[in-house]
Design an enzyme around this catalytic site. Sequence first.
Site, PDB file in Angstrom:
ATOM      1  N   HIS A  60       7.358   5.707  -1.472  1.00 44.27           N
ATOM      2  CA  HIS A  60       7.647   4.626  -2.412  1.00 44.27           C
ATOM      3  C   HIS A  60       8.171   5.251  -3.700  1.00 44.27           C
ATOM      4  CE1 HIS A  60       3.690   6.033  -3.556  1.00 44.27           C
ATOM      5  NE2 HIS A  60       3.673   5.270  -4.647  1.00 44.27           N
ATOM      6  N   HIS A  62       7.200   5.182  -6.933  1.00 42.28           N
ATOM      7  CA  HIS A  62       6.409   5.511  -8.115  1.00 42.28           C
ATOM      8  C   HIS A  62       6.731   6.944  -8.541  1.00 42.28           C
ATOM      9  CE1 HIS A  62       3.098   2.203  -7.756  1.00 42.28           C
ATOM     10  NE2 HIS A  62       4.105   1.832  -8.532  1.00 42.28           N
ATOM     11  N   ASP A  64       5.172   9.578  -9.468  1.00 40.18           N
ATOM     12  CA  ASP A  64       4.479  10.772  -8.978  1.00 40.18           C
ATOM     13  C   ASP A  64       4.870  11.157  -7.549  1.00 40.18           C
ATOM     14  OD1 ASP A  64       3.173   8.430  -8.169  1.00 40.18           O
ATOM     15  OD2 ASP A  64       1.210   9.367  -8.051  1.00 40.18           O
ATOM     16  N   HIS A  65       5.805  10.411  -6.973  1.00 40.72           N
ATOM     17  CA  HIS A  65       6.273  10.738  -5.622  1.00 40.72           C
ATOM     18  C   HIS A  65       7.765  11.067  -5.561  1.00 40.72           C
ATOM     19  CE1 HIS A  65       2.528   9.530  -3.504  1.00 40.72           C
ATOM     20  NE2 HIS A  65       2.367   8.859  -4.641  1.00 40.72           N
ATOM     21  N   HIS A 138       0.633  -1.278  -1.009  1.00 46.75           N
ATOM     22  CA  HIS A 138       0.441  -0.685  -2.334  1.00 46.75           C
ATOM     23  C   HIS A 138       0.945  -1.667  -3.385  1.00 46.75           C
ATOM     24  CE1 HIS A 138      -0.431   2.462  -5.074  1.00 46.75           C
ATOM     25  NE2 HIS A 138       0.816   2.826  -5.320  1.00 46.75           N
ATOM     26  N   ASP A 209      -0.880   6.305  -0.663  1.00 46.86           N
ATOM     27  CA  ASP A 209      -0.750   5.169  -1.573  1.00 46.86           C
ATOM     28  C   ASP A 209      -0.794   3.825  -0.842  1.00 46.86           C
ATOM     29  OD1 ASP A 209       0.055   7.501  -3.090  1.00 46.86           O
ATOM     30  OD2 ASP A 209       0.669   6.083  -4.639  1.00 46.86           O
ATOM     31  N   HIS A 267      -3.470  13.576  -2.240  1.00 46.85           N
ATOM     32  CA  HIS A 267      -3.267  12.599  -3.321  1.00 46.85           C
ATOM     33  C   HIS A 267      -4.575  12.282  -4.053  1.00 46.85           C
ATOM     34  CE1 HIS A 267      -1.775   8.865  -5.328  1.00 46.85           C
ATOM     35  NE2 HIS A 267      -0.623   9.528  -5.279  1.00 46.85           N
TER      36      HIS A 267
END
Length: 306
Positions: A60, A62, A64-65, A138, A209, A267
Amino acid sequence: MEAFILGCGGMQPLPYRHLTSVLLRRDGDLFLFDGGEGTQVSLKRLNLKWKKIDAIFVSHTHADHVTGLPGILMLSAQVDRTEPLYIYGPPKIKEYIETSRNVLDMYINYPIIVKEITAPCIVHSGKDFYIRAFPLSHTKTCVGYTLEELDRPGEFNPLKAKEMGVPCGPLWSQLQKGFEVSAENGSIVKPEDVLGPKRSGRKFSFVTDTLYLPSIAEEVKGSDLLVCEGMFENALLDQAKEKKHMTASQAAQIAKDADVKRMCLIHYSPRYTDKELHVLLEEAQAVWPKAELSKDRMQITIPYED
Protein backbone atom coordinates in the site's frame (compact mmCIF):
# COMPACT_ATOMS: atom_id res chain seq x y z
CA MET A 1 15.10 -19.49 -2.86
CA GLU A 2 16.14 -17.01 -0.20
CA ALA A 3 14.42 -14.13 1.58
CA PHE A 4 16.36 -11.16 2.92
CA ILE A 5 14.74 -8.94 5.56
CA LEU A 6 15.90 -5.47 4.55
CA GLY A 7 13.86 -3.72 7.21
CA CYS A 8 11.44 -4.93 9.87
CA GLY A 9 10.14 -1.69 11.39
CA GLY A 10 6.83 0.10 11.08
CA MET A 11 5.83 3.79 11.14
CA GLN A 12 9.27 5.34 11.55
CA PRO A 13 12.88 4.23 11.03
CA LEU A 14 15.04 3.75 14.09
CA PRO A 15 18.85 3.86 14.29
CA TYR A 16 18.91 0.07 14.54
CA ARG A 17 15.77 -0.77 12.51
CA HIS A 18 14.89 0.22 8.94
CA LEU A 19 11.35 0.25 7.60
CA THR A 20 9.61 -2.77 6.17
CA SER A 21 11.13 -4.31 3.05
CA VAL A 22 11.87 -7.89 1.96
CA LEU A 23 13.91 -9.06 -1.02
CA LEU A 24 13.22 -12.52 -2.42
CA ARG A 25 15.85 -14.19 -4.59
CA ARG A 26 14.73 -17.12 -6.71
CA ASP A 27 16.81 -18.77 -9.44
CA GLY A 28 18.42 -15.48 -10.44
CA ASP A 29 15.20 -13.44 -10.20
CA LEU A 30 14.99 -10.68 -7.60
CA PHE A 31 11.63 -9.55 -6.25
CA LEU A 32 11.25 -6.67 -3.78
CA PHE A 33 8.25 -6.57 -1.44
CA ASP A 34 7.70 -3.02 -0.18
CA GLY A 35 10.49 -0.49 -0.01
CA GLY A 36 10.53 1.55 3.16
CA GLU A 37 13.18 4.05 4.17
CA GLY A 38 16.56 2.37 4.57
CA THR A 39 16.00 -0.28 1.90
CA GLN A 40 19.07 0.84 -0.07
CA VAL A 41 21.26 0.70 3.02
CA SER A 42 20.43 -2.93 3.74
CA LEU A 43 20.82 -3.89 0.08
CA LYS A 44 24.29 -2.38 0.12
CA ARG A 45 25.31 -3.96 3.42
CA LEU A 46 24.16 -7.37 2.21
CA ASN A 47 25.96 -6.85 -1.10
CA LEU A 48 22.81 -7.79 -3.02
CA LYS A 49 22.56 -7.04 -6.74
CA TRP A 50 19.75 -4.53 -6.43
CA LYS A 51 20.42 -3.40 -10.01
CA LYS A 52 18.84 -6.63 -11.21
CA ILE A 53 15.54 -6.35 -9.32
CA ASP A 54 12.92 -7.69 -11.73
CA ALA A 55 9.74 -6.51 -10.00
CA ILE A 56 8.58 -4.56 -6.96
CA PHE A 57 5.39 -5.50 -5.10
CA VAL A 58 3.90 -2.75 -2.94
CA SER A 59 1.36 -3.55 -0.24
CA HIS A 60 0.00 0.00 0.00
CA THR A 61 1.08 3.61 -0.38
CA HIS A 62 1.69 4.65 3.22
CA ALA A 63 5.05 6.40 3.51
CA ASP A 64 6.74 3.73 5.62
CA HIS A 65 6.35 1.25 2.76
CA VAL A 66 7.30 3.31 -0.28
CA THR A 67 9.75 6.07 0.64
CA GLY A 68 12.72 3.92 -0.30
CA LEU A 69 11.53 3.39 -3.86
CA PRO A 70 12.56 6.68 -5.56
CA GLY A 71 16.21 6.11 -4.68
CA ILE A 72 16.10 2.58 -6.06
CA LEU A 73 14.59 3.84 -9.32
CA MET A 74 17.30 6.49 -9.69
CA LEU A 75 20.16 4.17 -8.78
CA SER A 76 18.96 1.63 -11.33
CA ALA A 77 19.54 4.25 -14.03
CA GLN A 78 23.26 4.36 -13.19
CA VAL A 79 23.82 1.08 -15.05
CA ASP A 80 23.09 -0.02 -18.59
CA ARG A 81 19.76 -1.63 -17.83
CA THR A 82 17.51 -2.58 -20.73
CA GLU A 83 15.10 -4.92 -18.96
CA PRO A 84 11.85 -3.35 -17.76
CA LEU A 85 11.19 -2.91 -14.06
CA TYR A 86 7.67 -3.95 -13.09
CA ILE A 87 5.96 -2.28 -10.15
CA TYR A 88 2.71 -3.65 -8.76
CA GLY A 89 0.49 -2.18 -6.09
CA PRO A 90 -3.01 -0.97 -5.25
CA PRO A 91 -4.50 2.26 -6.65
CA LYS A 92 -2.30 5.35 -6.11
CA ILE A 93 0.97 3.51 -6.73
CA LYS A 94 1.07 4.70 -10.34
CA GLU A 95 0.44 8.29 -9.26
CA TYR A 96 3.15 8.01 -6.61
CA ILE A 97 5.75 6.70 -9.06
CA GLU A 98 4.89 9.24 -11.76
CA THR A 99 4.82 12.16 -9.31
CA SER A 100 8.15 11.13 -7.80
CA ARG A 101 9.73 10.94 -11.25
CA ASN A 102 8.42 14.36 -12.22
CA VAL A 103 9.10 16.24 -8.97
CA LEU A 104 12.58 14.77 -8.56
CA ASP A 105 13.32 15.16 -12.27
CA MET A 106 14.58 11.57 -12.39
CA TYR A 107 16.81 10.40 -15.19
CA ILE A 108 15.43 6.97 -16.10
CA ASN A 109 16.95 5.06 -19.00
CA TYR A 110 14.94 1.84 -18.79
CA PRO A 111 11.22 0.97 -19.03
CA ILE A 112 9.17 1.19 -15.84
CA ILE A 113 5.84 -0.61 -16.09
CA VAL A 114 3.40 0.15 -13.27
CA LYS A 115 0.31 -2.00 -12.86
CA GLU A 116 -2.39 -1.25 -10.31
CA ILE A 117 -4.25 -4.05 -8.55
CA THR A 118 -8.01 -3.67 -8.23
CA ALA A 119 -9.05 -7.27 -7.48
CA PRO A 120 -7.46 -10.52 -6.32
CA CYS A 121 -5.44 -11.86 -9.23
CA ILE A 122 -2.17 -13.23 -10.51
CA VAL A 123 -0.07 -10.13 -11.08
CA HIS A 124 3.24 -11.60 -12.24
CA SER A 125 4.35 -14.98 -13.53
CA GLY A 126 7.18 -16.97 -15.09
CA LYS A 127 7.47 -20.38 -16.68
CA ASP A 128 7.22 -22.24 -13.38
CA PHE A 129 5.85 -19.77 -10.81
CA TYR A 130 3.28 -17.05 -10.27
CA ILE A 131 2.74 -14.20 -7.81
CA ARG A 132 -0.79 -13.53 -6.61
CA ALA A 133 -2.23 -10.49 -4.84
CA PHE A 134 -5.11 -10.72 -2.36
CA PRO A 135 -7.00 -8.09 -0.32
CA LEU A 136 -6.16 -7.03 3.23
CA SER A 137 -8.00 -4.57 5.49
CA HIS A 138 -6.10 -1.40 6.40
CA THR A 139 -6.82 2.32 6.61
CA LYS A 140 -6.25 2.48 2.86
CA THR A 141 -6.34 -0.15 0.13
CA CYS A 142 -3.74 -2.80 0.93
CA VAL A 143 -2.82 -6.17 -0.54
CA GLY A 144 -0.81 -9.21 0.44
CA TYR A 145 1.23 -11.37 -1.91
CA THR A 146 2.12 -15.02 -2.38
CA LEU A 147 4.76 -16.42 -4.72
CA GLU A 148 3.97 -20.03 -5.54
CA GLU A 149 5.98 -22.41 -7.66
CA LEU A 150 4.29 -24.98 -9.90
CA ASP A 151 4.71 -28.65 -9.08
CA ARG A 152 8.03 -30.14 -10.16
CA PRO A 153 8.34 -33.37 -12.15
CA GLY A 154 8.76 -36.53 -10.12
CA GLU A 155 12.18 -38.00 -9.47
CA PHE A 156 13.70 -39.68 -12.52
CA ASN A 157 14.35 -43.44 -12.26
CA PRO A 158 17.41 -44.26 -14.43
CA LEU A 159 17.16 -48.01 -13.81
CA LYS A 160 13.57 -48.05 -15.04
CA ALA A 161 14.57 -46.05 -18.13
CA LYS A 162 17.30 -48.58 -18.97
CA GLU A 163 14.93 -51.50 -18.42
CA MET A 164 12.53 -49.93 -20.92
CA GLY A 165 15.26 -49.59 -23.51
CA VAL A 166 16.04 -45.88 -23.26
CA PRO A 167 19.83 -45.38 -23.35
CA CYS A 168 21.55 -42.82 -21.16
CA GLY A 169 21.86 -39.49 -22.97
CA PRO A 170 19.60 -36.82 -24.49
CA LEU A 171 16.50 -39.05 -24.36
CA TRP A 172 16.67 -39.09 -20.57
CA SER A 173 16.60 -35.31 -20.57
CA GLN A 174 13.56 -35.33 -22.86
CA LEU A 175 11.70 -37.65 -20.52
CA GLN A 176 12.52 -35.42 -17.53
CA LYS A 177 11.14 -32.44 -19.43
CA GLY A 178 7.86 -34.23 -20.00
CA PHE A 179 8.25 -35.51 -23.57
CA GLU A 180 7.64 -39.02 -24.89
CA VAL A 181 10.59 -40.79 -26.52
CA SER A 182 11.16 -43.91 -28.64
CA ALA A 183 13.03 -46.78 -26.99
CA GLU A 184 15.65 -48.84 -28.83
CA ASN A 185 13.01 -51.45 -29.72
CA GLY A 186 10.72 -48.78 -31.19
CA SER A 187 8.23 -48.70 -28.31
CA ILE A 188 7.04 -45.39 -26.89
CA VAL A 189 8.15 -44.51 -23.37
CA LYS A 190 6.13 -41.85 -21.56
CA PRO A 191 7.47 -39.58 -18.80
CA GLU A 192 5.15 -41.15 -16.25
CA ASP A 193 6.75 -44.52 -16.97
CA VAL A 194 10.08 -43.40 -15.51
CA LEU A 195 9.17 -40.52 -13.20
CA GLY A 196 7.90 -40.70 -9.63
CA PRO A 197 4.97 -38.65 -8.31
CA LYS A 198 5.07 -34.89 -8.86
CA ARG A 199 6.86 -32.92 -6.16
CA SER A 200 5.49 -29.70 -4.75
CA GLY A 201 7.15 -26.36 -5.38
CA ARG A 202 7.79 -23.71 -2.73
CA LYS A 203 5.54 -20.92 -1.50
CA PHE A 204 6.43 -17.52 -0.03
CA SER A 205 3.87 -15.15 1.46
CA PHE A 206 4.08 -11.49 2.51
CA VAL A 207 1.38 -9.93 4.70
CA THR A 208 1.56 -6.56 6.39
CA ASP A 209 -0.65 -3.69 7.58
CA THR A 210 -4.03 -5.30 8.08
CA LEU A 211 -6.67 -6.23 10.58
CA TYR A 212 -6.80 -9.90 11.44
CA LEU A 213 -8.87 -11.68 8.77
CA PRO A 214 -9.52 -15.44 8.81
CA SER A 215 -9.36 -15.33 4.99
CA ILE A 216 -5.62 -14.57 5.12
CA ALA A 217 -4.91 -18.12 6.33
CA GLU A 218 -6.53 -19.53 3.19
CA GLU A 219 -4.41 -17.31 0.97
CA VAL A 220 -1.09 -18.22 2.62
CA LYS A 221 -1.96 -21.86 3.31
CA GLY A 222 1.01 -24.20 3.20
CA SER A 223 3.61 -21.46 2.82
CA ASP A 224 7.20 -22.52 3.25
CA LEU A 225 7.80 -19.02 4.62
CA LEU A 226 5.22 -16.48 5.79
CA VAL A 227 6.50 -12.99 6.62
CA CYS A 228 3.64 -11.46 8.60
CA GLU A 229 2.96 -8.28 10.49
CA GLY A 230 2.83 -8.57 14.26
CA MET A 231 2.92 -4.91 15.22
CA PHE A 232 1.48 -4.92 18.74
CA GLU A 233 1.17 -7.02 21.88
CA ASN A 234 -2.20 -8.27 23.13
CA ALA A 235 -2.49 -5.46 25.69
CA LEU A 236 -2.75 -3.02 22.77
CA LEU A 237 -5.42 -4.94 20.86
CA ASP A 238 -7.81 -1.97 20.88
CA GLN A 239 -5.12 0.27 19.40
CA ALA A 240 -4.34 -2.38 16.80
CA LYS A 241 -8.00 -2.53 15.79
CA GLU A 242 -8.26 1.27 15.64
CA LYS A 243 -5.19 1.55 13.39
CA LYS A 244 -6.09 -1.64 11.48
CA HIS A 245 -3.03 -3.64 12.40
CA MET A 246 -2.46 -7.07 13.91
CA THR A 247 -1.02 -8.30 17.16
CA ALA A 248 1.77 -10.86 17.21
CA SER A 249 -0.59 -13.53 18.52
CA GLN A 250 -3.02 -12.88 15.65
CA ALA A 251 -0.17 -13.34 13.18
CA ALA A 252 0.65 -16.62 14.92
CA GLN A 253 -2.98 -17.71 14.64
CA ILE A 254 -2.77 -17.22 10.88
CA ALA A 255 0.41 -19.29 10.76
CA LYS A 256 -1.27 -22.04 12.78
CA ASP A 257 -4.48 -22.07 10.73
CA ALA A 258 -2.54 -21.96 7.46
CA ASP A 259 -0.21 -24.81 8.49
CA VAL A 260 2.83 -22.88 7.29
CA LYS A 261 6.29 -24.34 7.71
CA ARG A 262 7.92 -21.15 8.96
CA MET A 263 6.63 -17.71 10.02
CA CYS A 264 8.61 -14.57 10.86
CA LEU A 265 7.04 -11.50 12.42
CA ILE A 266 7.73 -8.10 10.83
CA HIS A 267 6.60 -4.44 10.97
CA TYR A 268 7.08 -3.84 14.67
CA SER A 269 5.81 -0.72 16.37
CA PRO A 270 8.66 1.69 17.19
CA ARG A 271 7.49 1.60 20.81
CA TYR A 272 9.43 -1.70 21.13
CA THR A 273 13.20 -1.62 21.30
CA ASP A 274 15.00 -4.73 20.10
CA LYS A 275 15.36 -5.81 23.73
CA GLU A 276 11.59 -5.53 24.18
CA LEU A 277 10.60 -7.54 21.11
CA HIS A 278 10.61 -10.69 23.23
CA VAL A 279 7.13 -9.64 24.36
CA LEU A 280 5.81 -10.05 20.82
CA LEU A 281 7.70 -13.29 20.33
CA GLU A 282 6.46 -14.86 23.55
CA GLU A 283 2.84 -14.00 22.77
CA ALA A 284 3.17 -15.38 19.26
CA GLN A 285 4.82 -18.59 20.47
CA ALA A 286 2.03 -19.13 22.97
CA VAL A 287 -0.24 -19.62 19.94
CA TRP A 288 2.23 -21.14 17.47
CA PRO A 289 5.49 -22.29 19.09
CA LYS A 290 7.56 -22.06 15.90
CA ALA A 291 7.05 -18.28 15.51
CA GLU A 292 10.23 -16.24 14.95
CA LEU A 293 11.25 -12.60 14.99
CA SER A 294 12.67 -11.12 11.81
CA LYS A 295 15.62 -8.78 12.14
CA ASP A 296 17.20 -6.31 9.73
CA ARG A 297 19.50 -8.06 7.22
CA MET A 298 18.34 -11.50 8.30
CA GLN A 299 18.76 -14.13 5.56
CA ILE A 300 16.25 -16.98 5.36
CA THR A 301 16.75 -19.99 3.10
CA ILE A 302 13.59 -21.55 1.66
CA PRO A 303 14.52 -25.09 0.63
CA TYR A 304 12.52 -27.63 -1.32
CA GLU A 305 10.60 -30.05 0.85
CA ASP A 306 12.35 -32.98 -0.79
